[in-house]
Design an enzyme around this catalytic site. Structure first.
Site, short mmCIF file in Angstrom:
data_model
loop_
_atom_site.label_atom_id
_atom_site.label_comp_id
_atom_site.label_asym_id
_atom_site.label_seq_id
_atom_site.Cartn_x
_atom_site.Cartn_y
_atom_site.Cartn_z
N LEU A 1 -6.24 -33.21 -94.75
CA LEU A 1 -6.29 -34.35 -96.04
C LEU A 1 -6.24 -33.64 -97.33
N GLU B 1 -6.52 -41.74 -97.67
CA GLU B 1 -6.80 -40.38 -97.99
C GLU B 1 -8.16 -40.19 -98.84
N ILE C 1 -2.11 -46.32 -89.12
CA ILE C 1 -1.64 -45.11 -88.98
C ILE C 1 -0.20 -44.84 -89.46
N SER D 1 -13.99 -44.14 -93.84
CA SER D 1 -14.69 -43.49 -94.64
C SER D 1 -15.48 -42.49 -93.91
N GLY E 1 -3.57 -39.28 -86.54
CA GLY E 1 -4.37 -40.44 -86.22
C GLY E 1 -6.10 -39.81 -86.33
N PRO F 1 -11.11 -48.38 -86.24
CA PRO F 1 -11.26 -49.56 -86.94
C PRO F 1 -12.49 -49.67 -87.33
P1 TGC Z 1 -19.04 -32.53 -94.53
O1 TGC Z 1 -20.27 -32.31 -94.16
O2 TGC Z 1 -18.65 -32.62 -96.07
O3 TGC Z 1 -17.84 -31.64 -93.96
C1 TGC Z 1 -17.86 -31.32 -92.50
C2 TGC Z 1 -16.92 -30.14 -92.60
O4 TGC Z 1 -15.62 -30.18 -93.24
C3 TGC Z 1 -15.44 -29.29 -94.45
N1 TGC Z 1 -14.89 -30.06 -95.43
C4 TGC Z 1 -13.47 -29.89 -95.76
N2 TGC Z 1 -12.71 -29.01 -95.26
C5 TGC Z 1 -11.28 -29.10 -95.80
N3 TGC Z 1 -11.19 -29.88 -96.75
C6 TGC Z 1 -11.83 -30.99 -97.21
N4 TGC Z 1 -11.55 -31.70 -98.07
C7 TGC Z 1 -13.24 -30.88 -96.78
N5 TGC Z 1 -14.33 -31.55 -96.93
C8 TGC Z 1 -15.33 -31.22 -96.05
C9 TGC Z 1 -16.94 -29.07 -94.81
O5 TGC Z 1 -17.05 -27.62 -95.54
C10 TGC Z 1 -17.60 -28.98 -93.45
O6 TGC Z 1 -17.19 -27.56 -92.64
P2 TGC Z 1 -18.33 -26.86 -91.70
O7 TGC Z 1 -17.85 -25.67 -91.41
O8 TGC Z 1 -19.66 -26.88 -92.51
O9 TGC Z 1 -18.35 -27.85 -90.44
O10 TGC Z 1 -18.53 -33.84 -93.83
P3 TGC Z 1 -19.08 -35.55 -94.17
O11 TGC Z 1 -19.11 -36.21 -92.89
O12 TGC Z 1 -20.36 -35.23 -94.82
O13 TGC Z 1 -17.76 -36.25 -94.83
C11 TGC Z 1 -17.54 -36.02 -96.21
C12 TGC Z 1 -16.47 -36.84 -96.35
C13 TGC Z 1 -17.10 -38.56 -96.74
C14 TGC Z 1 -15.78 -36.46 -97.89
C15 TGC Z 1 -15.25 -37.20 -95.57
O14 TGC Z 1 -15.86 -37.90 -94.31
C16 TGC Z 1 -14.01 -37.82 -96.01
O15 TGC Z 1 -13.42 -37.34 -96.76
N6 TGC Z 1 -14.12 -39.09 -95.74
C17 TGC Z 1 -12.78 -39.95 -95.94
C18 TGC Z 1 -11.90 -40.11 -94.78
C19 TGC Z 1 -10.36 -39.99 -95.12
O16 TGC Z 1 -9.90 -39.72 -96.25
N7 TGC Z 1 -9.51 -40.37 -94.36
C20 TGC Z 1 -8.11 -40.41 -94.65
C21 TGC Z 1 -7.42 -40.56 -93.22
S1 TGC Z 1 -5.87 -40.11 -93.27
C22 TGC Z 1 -5.12 -40.88 -94.24
O17 TGC Z 1 -5.47 -41.92 -94.83
C23 TGC Z 1 -3.63 -40.84 -94.08
S2 TGC Z 1 -2.52 -41.83 -95.43
C24 TGC Z 1 -1.12 -40.84 -95.32
C25 TGC Z 1 0.12 -41.50 -96.10
O18 TGC Z 1 0.64 -42.44 -95.72
O19 TGC Z 1 0.39 -40.88 -97.29
P1 FAD Z 2 -14.13 -48.47 -95.15
O1 FAD Z 2 -14.59 -47.12 -94.72
O2 FAD Z 2 -14.65 -49.32 -94.17
O3 FAD Z 2 -14.64 -48.75 -96.60
C1 FAD Z 2 -14.79 -50.09 -96.89
C2 FAD Z 2 -15.25 -49.82 -98.38
O4 FAD Z 2 -16.62 -49.29 -98.50
C3 FAD Z 2 -14.44 -49.07 -99.29
O5 FAD Z 2 -14.36 -49.57 -100.72
C4 FAD Z 2 -15.23 -47.73 -99.50
O6 FAD Z 2 -15.12 -47.16 -100.64
C5 FAD Z 2 -16.42 -48.38 -99.41
N1 FAD Z 2 -17.62 -47.17 -99.17
C6 FAD Z 2 -17.46 -46.45 -97.81
N2 FAD Z 2 -18.55 -45.74 -97.85
C7 FAD Z 2 -19.29 -45.89 -98.79
C8 FAD Z 2 -20.55 -45.32 -99.44
N3 FAD Z 2 -21.13 -44.30 -98.65
N4 FAD Z 2 -20.95 -45.91 -100.53
C9 FAD Z 2 -20.41 -46.63 -101.07
N5 FAD Z 2 -19.08 -47.62 -100.83
C10 FAD Z 2 -18.74 -47.14 -99.66
N6 FAD Z 2 -5.70 -42.93 -91.93
C11 FAD Z 2 -5.15 -42.29 -90.83
O7 FAD Z 2 -5.92 -41.54 -90.11
N7 FAD Z 2 -4.05 -41.93 -90.64
C12 FAD Z 2 -2.82 -42.40 -91.52
O8 FAD Z 2 -1.89 -42.19 -91.30
C13 FAD Z 2 -3.17 -43.47 -92.39
N8 FAD Z 2 -2.37 -44.23 -93.00
C14 FAD Z 2 -2.51 -45.41 -93.77
C15 FAD Z 2 -1.88 -46.38 -94.48
C16 FAD Z 2 -2.09 -47.28 -95.21
C17 FAD Z 2 -1.32 -48.30 -95.74
C18 FAD Z 2 -3.72 -47.50 -95.13
C19 FAD Z 2 -3.95 -48.83 -95.95
C20 FAD Z 2 -4.72 -46.57 -94.47
C21 FAD Z 2 -4.34 -45.69 -94.15
N9 FAD Z 2 -5.06 -44.84 -93.31
C22 FAD Z 2 -4.82 -43.95 -92.42
C23 FAD Z 2 -6.40 -45.14 -93.29
C24 FAD Z 2 -7.26 -44.91 -94.62
O9 FAD Z 2 -7.51 -43.53 -94.62
C25 FAD Z 2 -8.34 -45.78 -94.40
O10 FAD Z 2 -8.17 -47.01 -94.72
C26 FAD Z 2 -9.58 -45.30 -95.40
O11 FAD Z 2 -10.14 -44.03 -95.10
C27 FAD Z 2 -10.89 -46.17 -95.92
O12 FAD Z 2 -11.32 -46.55 -94.58
P2 FAD Z 2 -11.41 -48.17 -93.90
O13 FAD Z 2 -10.14 -48.70 -94.34
O14 FAD Z 2 -12.14 -48.17 -92.70
O15 FAD Z 2 -12.29 -48.51 -95.07
#
Ligand code: TGC
Ligand code: FAD
Length: 365
Positions: A221, A345, A145, A120, A112, A116
């Site tokens: 991630l 992701e 999630i 991102s 988690g 909501p």
């Molecule tokens: P930022 O300042 O870049 O980083 C904060 C701290 O984190 C470190 N770091 C990383 N470490 C390991 N791996 C990475 N990929 C890392 N990226 C950054 C960084 O070095 C720093 O460390 P420290 O020691 O200096 O504190 O943080 P930011 O707030 O500017 O955010 C950057 C950004 C936008 C790239 C990040 O917030 C991001 O990746 N946003 C997207 C969130 C996301 O991907 N959510 C996914 C949720 S889980 C999911 O979707 C599961 S689906 C699974 C499935 O069903 O298969």
């Molecule tokens: P938002 O962050 O609100 O983004 C909306 C739009 O704005 C996107 O097009 C994005 O690219 C764009 N955007 C955002 N920031 C910027 C910017 N700075 N400049 C320009 N454009 C921008 N999460 C978990 O934690 N655990 C899970 O297990 C998990 N499983 C998932 C399974 C499914 C089927 C789905 C659909 C999602 C899952 N997620 C999970 C959540 C997923 O990681 C998020 O949906 C994703 O990170 C995007 O967040 P959001 O949906 O809130 O979109």
């Protein structure tokens, strides 16, 4: 390993996945089969895990996603998002308690992070934990999630006065609930849920001691995005495979569809894109095994390979004509799934901006 997983997908996944997708049902009956092949936590060492290298893990993801992105998602979440943080940041007691039953598929995890108000930007986390005696009290909510409603253990990231920390919450804990999100048009053979935390009490020994800050969840991630970069190749391969059969046997204007130059150009272009994506994933795996993979490398591969697979699936859907909208053919199911995979992701934009930041040194988030 690749051949074993391919056999499992052929024998156990493909015969039931279309029906599962239509019924909006995750095939839980596959979990013991995935576990018995060593696919849960496969790249971790010790604690009953297989200890495979990164390229093996990638090939596992590729073969699973050839079946369906939902099956690969299940394995990604269990392995990279739940077992990995316990293995990397957990205490010995936490590792011994959770990792062996997770590897056996007897204990299912969810992760988690997303909330909501905007996934991102997880740094803007509202879910919080406050200290009360020797315990923590958590309040907040998580959204989208994977595995949420079937999980026994939720790895929940929450803001504390010490920064973001990871909490291991057994899902029977009072105040924890995980309703399933219904009516999805994508990843229908996967469970997706919301998590609600209403004064959930977590003892100190269930907090991950080894990490503080956003780098905790972001490190997880990186592991999971690596698997996705491989997995989506399998989805694209499945689409192209079916299209080759279809265009070879469908006769239009007196010749097989596949005998037309424009069709062959499109098929060739898919082979080019799949092959280059696979080479990118292979090199990424080599960097990972050598211990020199950087998160920006993973962003490049996740972006490129998801975009490739989605474009290939859409183009295959088109070349199937009207049949392309039928669940009898795989491209539309893969195409719909890939709409999630390109979003979760880290969306495509998030990965583009990560690379932009790496190139310019300027943070555009
Ligand atoms: P930022 O300042 O870049 O980083 C904060 C701290 O984190 C470190 N770091 C990383 N470490 C390991 N791996 C990475 N990929 C890392 N990226 C950054 C960084 O070095 C720093 O460390 P420290 O020691 O200096 O504190 O943080 P930011 O707030 O500017 O955010 C950057 C950004 C936008 C790239 C990040 O917030 C991001 O990746 N946003 C997207 C969130 C996301 O991907 N959510 C996914 C949720 S889980 C999911 O979707 C599961 S689906 C699974 C499935 O069903 O298969
Ligand atoms: P938002 O962050 O609100 O983004 C909306 C739009 O704005 C996107 O097009 C994005 O690219 C764009 N955007 C955002 N920031 C910027 C910017 N700075 N400049 C320009 N454009 C921008 N999460 C978990 O934690 N655990 C899970 O297990 C998990 N499983 C998932 C399974 C499914 C089927 C789905 C659909 C999602 C899952 N997620 C999970 C959540 C997923 O990681 C998020 O949906 C994703 O990170 C995007 O967040 P959001 O949906 O809130 O979109």
């Amino acid at each position: 390993m690749q051949e074993s997983v391919a056999r499992l997908v052929g024998a156990e996944v493909l015969p039931l996945i279309q029906r599962c997708f239509e019924e909006h049902r995750f095939p839980q009956e596959l979990i013991p089969k995935l576990a018995s092949l060593g696919l849960l936590g496969s790249s971790l060492s010790g604690y009953g895990c297989a200890g495979l290298n990164a390229i093996c893990y990638g090939l596992i993801c590729q073969e699973l996603e050839r079946g369906d992105s939902g099956i690969r998602s299940f394995v990604s979440v269990q392995s990279s998002l739940c077992m990995y943080p316990i293995w990397a940041f957990g205490s010995e007691e936490q590792k011994n308690r959770y990792l062996p039953p997770m590897a056996r598929g007897e204990l299912i995890g969810c992760f988690g992070l997303t909330e909501p108000h905007g996934g991102s930007d997880p740094a803007n986390m509202k879910t919080h934990a406050k200290k009360r005696g020797g315990d923590w009290v958590l309040n907040g909510s998580k959204m989208w999630i994977t595995n949420g409603s079937l999980a026994d253990l939720a790895v929940v990231w929450a803001m504390t006065p010490e920064g973001i920390r990871g909490f291991l919450i057994e899902t029977g804990t009072p105040g924890f609930s995980a309703p399933e999100i219904e009516h999805k048009f994508s990843l229908r053979a996967s469970v997706t849920s919301a998590l609600f935390l209403d004064n959930v009490v977590v003892p100190e020994e269930r907090v991950l001691p080894g990490v503080r800050g956003l780098k905790g969840p972001l490190s997880c991630l990186t592991q999971a995005r690596y698997g996705i970069a491989w997995g989506v190749i399998g989805a694209a391969q499945a689409c192209l495979r079916q299209l080759l059969d279809y265009t070879a046997t469908r006769t239009l204007f007196g010749r097989p569809l596949a005998a037309n130059q424009t069709i062959q150009v499109r098929l060739a272009d898919m082979a080019r894109r799949i092959t280059t994506a696979q080479l990118l994933a292979l090199q990424l795996g080599r960097l990972k095994d050598a211990g020199v993979m950087h998160p920006a490398h993973v962003s490049l591969a996740k972006w490129n390979n998801c975009r490739m697979a989605l474009d290939v699936a859409r183009d295959c859907r088109d070349m199937l004509g009207g049949s392309g909208i039928s669940a009898e053919y795989v491209p539309i199911r893969h195409m719909l799934n890939l709409e999630s995979v390109i979003t979760y992701e880290g969306t495509e934009t998030i990965h583009q901006l990560t690379i932009g930041r790496e190139l310019t040194g300027l943070n555009a988030f």
